[in-house]
Design a protein around this motif. Sequence first.
Motif, PDB file in Angstrom:
ATOM      1  N   PRO A   2      -9.668   2.969  -5.038  1.00 49.77           N
ATOM      2  CA  PRO A   2      -9.637   1.570  -4.633  1.00 49.77           C
ATOM      3  C   PRO A   2      -9.882   0.675  -5.841  1.00 49.77           C
ATOM      4  O   PRO A   2     -10.799   0.909  -6.623  1.00 49.77           O
ATOM      5  CB  PRO A   2     -10.774   1.462  -3.606  1.00 49.77           C
ATOM      6  N   CYS A   3      -9.060  -0.367  -5.993  1.00 52.28           N
ATOM      7  CA  CYS A   3      -9.073  -1.129  -7.237  1.00 52.28           C
ATOM      8  C   CYS A   3      -8.993  -2.626  -6.983  1.00 52.28           C
ATOM      9  O   CYS A   3      -8.059  -3.107  -6.333  1.00 52.28           O
ATOM     10  CB  CYS A   3      -7.894  -0.686  -8.103  1.00 52.28           C
ATOM     11  N   LEU A   4      -9.966  -3.352  -7.524  1.00 53.51           N
ATOM     12  CA  LEU A   4      -9.940  -4.812  -7.518  1.00 53.51           C
ATOM     13  C   LEU A   4     -10.376  -5.295  -8.901  1.00 53.51           C
ATOM     14  O   LEU A   4     -11.558  -5.239  -9.243  1.00 53.51           O
ATOM     15  CB  LEU A   4     -10.866  -5.376  -6.435  1.00 53.51           C
ATOM     16  N   ASN A   5      -9.400  -5.686  -9.707  1.00 51.42           N
ATOM     17  CA  ASN A   5      -9.666  -6.179 -11.065  1.00 51.42           C
ATOM     18  C   ASN A   5     -10.443  -5.172 -11.911  1.00 51.42           C
ATOM     19  O   ASN A   5     -11.542  -5.439 -12.385  1.00 51.42           O
ATOM     20  CB  ASN A   5     -10.415  -7.519 -11.001  1.00 51.42           C
ATOM     21  N   ALA A  21      -2.881  10.403  -8.944  1.00 50.99           N
ATOM     22  CA  ALA A  21      -3.754   9.239  -8.816  1.00 50.99           C
ATOM     23  C   ALA A  21      -3.074   8.193  -7.940  1.00 50.99           C
ATOM     24  O   ALA A  21      -1.957   7.758  -8.243  1.00 50.99           O
ATOM     25  CB  ALA A  21      -4.065   8.650 -10.184  1.00 50.99           C
ATOM     26  N   LEU A  22      -3.742   7.784  -6.865  1.00 52.24           N
ATOM     27  CA  LEU A  22      -3.262   6.717  -5.985  1.00 52.24           C
ATOM     28  C   LEU A  22      -4.160   5.507  -6.197  1.00 52.24           C
ATOM     29  O   LEU A  22      -5.272   5.441  -5.655  1.00 52.24           O
ATOM     30  CB  LEU A  22      -3.332   7.155  -4.521  1.00 52.24           C
ATOM     31  N   VAL A  23      -3.717   4.562  -6.995  1.00 50.93           N
ATOM     32  CA  VAL A  23      -4.485   3.344  -7.239  1.00 50.93           C
ATOM     33  C   VAL A  23      -4.133   2.333  -6.160  1.00 50.93           C
ATOM     34  O   VAL A  23      -2.977   1.921  -6.035  1.00 50.93           O
ATOM     35  CB  VAL A  23      -4.182   2.773  -8.635  1.00 50.93           C
ATOM     36  N   VAL A  24      -5.127   1.956  -5.357  1.00 50.34           N
ATOM     37  CA  VAL A  24      -4.895   1.012  -4.263  1.00 50.34           C
ATOM     38  C   VAL A  24      -5.313  -0.371  -4.724  1.00 50.34           C
ATOM     39  O   VAL A  24      -6.508  -0.678  -4.824  1.00 50.34           O
ATOM     40  CB  VAL A  24      -5.673   1.411  -3.000  1.00 50.34           C
ATOM     41  N   ASP A  25      -4.324  -1.191  -5.048  1.00 49.88           N
ATOM     42  CA  ASP A  25      -4.608  -2.537  -5.532  1.00 49.88           C
ATOM     43  C   ASP A  25      -4.975  -3.424  -4.349  1.00 49.88           C
ATOM     44  O   ASP A  25      -4.196  -3.609  -3.423  1.00 49.88           O
ATOM     45  CB  ASP A  25      -3.403  -3.102  -6.266  1.00 49.88           C
ATOM     46  N   PHE A  63     -13.423  -2.788   0.951  1.00 50.92           N
ATOM     47  CA  PHE A  63     -13.460  -1.443   0.383  1.00 50.92           C
ATOM     48  C   PHE A  63     -12.833  -0.434   1.337  1.00 50.92           C
ATOM     49  O   PHE A  63     -12.028   0.409   0.949  1.00 50.92           O
ATOM     50  CB  PHE A  63     -14.902  -1.049   0.068  1.00 50.92           C
ATOM     51  N   GLY A  64     -13.188  -0.539   2.616  1.00 51.34           N
ATOM     52  CA  GLY A  64     -12.632   0.379   3.595  1.00 51.34           C
ATOM     53  C   GLY A  64     -11.142   0.215   3.766  1.00 51.34           C
ATOM     54  O   GLY A  64     -10.405   1.195   3.948  1.00 51.34           O
ATOM     55  N   ALA A  65     -10.670  -1.035   3.715  1.00 53.48           N
ATOM     56  CA  ALA A  65      -9.236  -1.282   3.837  1.00 53.48           C
ATOM     57  C   ALA A  65      -8.482  -0.600   2.699  1.00 53.48           C
ATOM     58  O   ALA A  65      -7.435   0.021   2.907  1.00 53.48           O
ATOM     59  CB  ALA A  65      -8.964  -2.788   3.838  1.00 53.48           C
ATOM     60  N   ALA A  66      -9.017  -0.706   1.476  1.00 52.63           N
ATOM     61  CA  ALA A  66      -8.367  -0.078   0.325  1.00 52.63           C
ATOM     62  C   ALA A  66      -8.411   1.449   0.430  1.00 52.63           C
ATOM     63  O   ALA A  66      -7.406   2.128   0.188  1.00 52.63           O
ATOM     64  CB  ALA A  66      -9.040  -0.535  -0.964  1.00 52.63           C
ATOM     65  N   CYS A  67      -9.565   1.995   0.802  1.00 51.32           N
ATOM     66  CA  CYS A  67      -9.679   3.457   0.926  1.00 51.32           C
ATOM     67  C   CYS A  67      -8.725   3.995   1.981  1.00 51.32           C
ATOM     68  O   CYS A  67      -8.045   5.007   1.773  1.00 51.32           O
ATOM     69  CB  CYS A  67     -11.116   3.841   1.281  1.00 51.32           C
ATOM     70  N   HIS A  68      -8.657   3.309   3.123  1.00 51.64           N
ATOM     71  CA  HIS A  68      -7.821   3.833   4.203  1.00 51.64           C
ATOM     72  C   HIS A  68      -6.344   3.683   3.881  1.00 51.64           C
ATOM     73  O   HIS A  68      -5.528   4.527   4.280  1.00 51.64           O
ATOM     74  CB  HIS A  68      -8.154   3.149   5.526  1.00 51.64           C
ATOM     75  N   ALA A  69      -5.977   2.631   3.154  1.00 52.76           N
ATOM     76  CA  ALA A  69      -4.587   2.496   2.725  1.00 52.76           C
ATOM     77  C   ALA A  69      -4.202   3.661   1.820  1.00 52.76           C
ATOM     78  O   ALA A  69      -3.090   4.199   1.903  1.00 52.76           O
ATOM     79  CB  ALA A  69      -4.384   1.170   2.002  1.00 52.76           C
ATOM     80  N   ASP A  78     -14.492   5.831  -7.200  1.00 43.96           N
ATOM     81  CA  ASP A  78     -14.484   4.439  -7.636  1.00 43.96           C
ATOM     82  C   ASP A  78     -13.641   4.312  -8.897  1.00 43.96           C
ATOM     83  O   ASP A  78     -13.497   5.257  -9.675  1.00 43.96           O
ATOM     84  CB  ASP A  78     -15.907   3.952  -7.907  1.00 43.96           C
ATOM     85  N   CYS A  79     -13.115   3.108  -9.095  1.00 43.07           N
ATOM     86  CA  CYS A  79     -12.183   2.870 -10.188  1.00 43.07           C
ATOM     87  C   CYS A  79     -12.822   2.050 -11.308  1.00 43.07           C
ATOM     88  O   CYS A  79     -12.125   1.385 -12.069  1.00 43.07           O
ATOM     89  CB  CYS A  79     -10.963   2.137  -9.624  1.00 43.07           C
ATOM     90  N   ASP A  80     -14.154   2.081 -11.414  1.00 44.73           N
ATOM     91  CA  ASP A  80     -14.859   1.221 -12.361  1.00 44.73           C
ATOM     92  C   ASP A  80     -15.471   1.981 -13.529  1.00 44.73           C
ATOM     93  O   ASP A  80     -16.282   1.439 -14.272  1.00 44.73           O
ATOM     94  CB  ASP A  80     -15.949   0.437 -11.628  1.00 44.73           C
ATOM     95  N   ALA A  81     -15.108   3.260 -13.690  1.00 41.80           N
ATOM     96  CA  ALA A  81     -15.597   4.116 -14.776  1.00 41.80           C
ATOM     97  C   ALA A  81     -17.060   4.507 -14.620  1.00 41.80           C
ATOM     98  O   ALA A  81     -17.678   4.990 -15.565  1.00 41.80           O
ATOM     99  CB  ALA A  81     -15.369   3.482 -16.149  1.00 41.80           C
TER     100      ALA A  81
END
Length: 240
Positions: free
Chosen positions: A14-17, A35-39, A65-71, A85-88
Amino acid sequence: MTPSAPEDVDVVLPCLNEAEALPWVLDRIPPGWRALVVDNGSTDGSAELARGLGATVVHEPRRGFGAACHAGLSAATADIVCFCDCDASLDPAQLIPFVREVRYGGADLVLGRRRPQGRGAWPAHARAGNLALSLMLRRRTGVRLRDLGPLRAARREALLGLDLTDRRSGYPLQMVVRAADAGWRVTEYDVPYLPRSGASKVTGTWRGTWQAVRDMSRVLAEAPVVPAAAEALTHGGIRR
């Protein structure tokens, strides 16, 4: 260099900025995995960067967060799906033993127990919220976990069978609660937890942490739901 790993695994990110962190995270995806990056509405070019680095990009306009994970789960096609998580702050290469345990029947859901590395990796308010939720989870389900971290792995069809409905911060907890209600074997591994890149969208402040706790408390208040598809886990045609 990451160690070799079994194929047929999708990693939902899940990714937001998160443009700053994406190169490091995607470089750590084990070979043969997707890798599935969910923008989730990024404005910093995260989606374009991820695509340029070879990731599959899924767009989820509904924030949460849940919307991105489920997508990401809905877009996955692999037998085993992981979340990271996509934040390193978490290394997706740490998922290799998680996948091995799920693949060979040692567990149905594997979570990472975060072990902070260095100052600022896990703020006190975030730890307090996590501890409170772990205790509430134990009272609700009997499952003894020391962390409800986002690094995790399970089989895709079984996860879809849980009929997860939360699309906010309660999604990770709802996954564990419904898995426990369905009789899944849930285990955890210690994983290094690094200072994240950028500011947290959920637990970076007391307000964000307690909003997450409220979301998760609503999940714990739900009546037990045990979908038939989740009750009968099958691995290679054998019910376990």
